[in-house]
Design a protein around this motif. Structure first.
Motif, PDB file in Angstrom:
ATOM      1  N   ILE A  32     -12.768  23.388  44.753  1.00  8.48           N
ATOM      2  CA  ILE A  32     -12.578  24.803  45.092  1.00  8.48           C
ATOM      3  C   ILE A  32     -13.004  25.710  43.932  1.00  8.48           C
ATOM      4  N   GLN A  33     -13.136  25.149  42.734  1.00  7.26           N
ATOM      5  CA  GLN A  33     -13.507  25.931  41.550  1.00  7.26           C
ATOM      6  C   GLN A  33     -14.858  26.626  41.743  1.00  7.26           C
ATOM      7  N   GLY A  34     -14.965  27.830  41.199  1.00  8.35           N
ATOM      8  CA  GLY A  34     -16.219  28.576  41.263  1.00  8.35           C
ATOM      9  C   GLY A  34     -16.102  29.821  42.117  1.00  8.35           C
ATOM     10  N   SER A  35     -17.254  30.393  42.431  1.00 12.33           N
ATOM     11  CA  SER A  35     -17.331  31.640  43.197  1.00 12.33           C
ATOM     12  C   SER A  35     -17.662  31.349  44.656  1.00 12.33           C
ATOM     13  N   TRP A  36     -16.905  31.957  45.536  1.00 13.87           N
ATOM     14  CA  TRP A  36     -17.111  31.826  46.986  1.00 13.87           C
ATOM     15  C   TRP A  36     -17.284  33.218  47.570  1.00 13.87           C
ATOM     16  N   VAL A  37     -18.421  33.466  48.205  1.00  9.67           N
ATOM     17  CA  VAL A  37     -18.698  34.755  48.846  1.00  9.67           C
ATOM     18  C   VAL A  37     -18.092  34.725  50.247  1.00  9.67           C
ATOM     19  N   LEU A  38     -17.262  35.713  50.550  1.00 10.18           N
ATOM     20  CA  LEU A  38     -16.670  35.836  51.880  1.00 10.18           C
ATOM     21  C   LEU A  38     -17.702  36.496  52.782  1.00 10.18           C
ATOM     22  N   ASP A  39     -18.331  35.702  53.658  1.00  8.57           N
ATOM     23  CA  ASP A  39     -19.397  36.203  54.530  1.00  8.57           C
ATOM     24  C   ASP A  39     -18.853  37.083  55.650  1.00  8.57           C
ATOM     25  N   TYR A  40     -17.818  36.585  56.317  1.00  3.60           N
ATOM     26  CA  TYR A  40     -17.237  37.358  57.415  1.00  3.60           C
ATOM     27  C   TYR A  40     -15.837  36.847  57.731  1.00  3.60           C
ATOM     28  N   PHE A  59     -12.352  31.224  41.930  1.00  2.00           N
ATOM     29  CA  PHE A  59     -11.264  30.305  41.615  1.00  2.00           C
ATOM     30  C   PHE A  59     -11.529  29.692  40.248  1.00  2.00           C
ATOM     31  N   LYS A  60     -10.579  29.881  39.319  1.00  3.50           N
ATOM     32  CA  LYS A  60     -10.773  29.348  37.973  1.00  3.50           C
ATOM     33  C   LYS A  60      -9.416  29.158  37.295  1.00  3.50           C
TER      34      LYS A  60
END
Length: 129
Positions: A32-40, A59-60
């Motif tokens: 889950i670590q890192g950047s996740w772009v919320l698309d929709y 998440f870091k």
């Protein structure tokens, strides 16, 4: 005979319409670590109408920071808050509400995509940045 045919048709329909996520991986601290772009987001799994989003969840080290949240023609960033993982559930602390969490259930996850279901059924679709 009609009851058997009807029963078989109903069983077949239920089998075909169930959600199967055989290739999904569990939520772990590592993946889950890192950047996740919320698309929709959308109201439920069955809803076709989506609401396009622009925020990024980072998440870091046991904290999540939500950035680039649109509001009134500009953007803002939320302060980092703690999160907890337990099996297929992600609990994100609510800013300013000690001991309260937004709860998300994992629907699907692979290396590049993640789909979460919020407490009241909303679907959040993410892409790894």
């Amino acid at each position: 005979m009609k009851q058997i045919n009807l029963g078989m048709a109903l069983a077949g329909f239920l089998l075909m319409s169930s959600n199967v996520y055989a290739e999904s991986m569990p939520l772990t601290e590592q993946n889950i670590q890192g950047s996740w772009v919320l698309d929709y987001t959308k109201r439920s799994e069955k809803t076709l109408e989506t609401l396009t989003r622009e925020d990024t969840w980072i998440f870091k080290n046991g904290k999540v920071t939500i950035t680039h949240i649109p509001r009134n023609g500009s953007y803002y960033d939320q302060l980092p808050v703690n999160y907890e993982l337990s099996e297929s559930t992600l609990n994100i602390a609510i800013l300013g509400r000690a001991g309260r969490f937004d709860k998300f259930t994992l629907i699907n996850k692979d290396d590049k995509n993640m789909t979460l279901k919020a407490k009241y059924g909303d679907i959040y679709q993410f892409t790894k940045k």
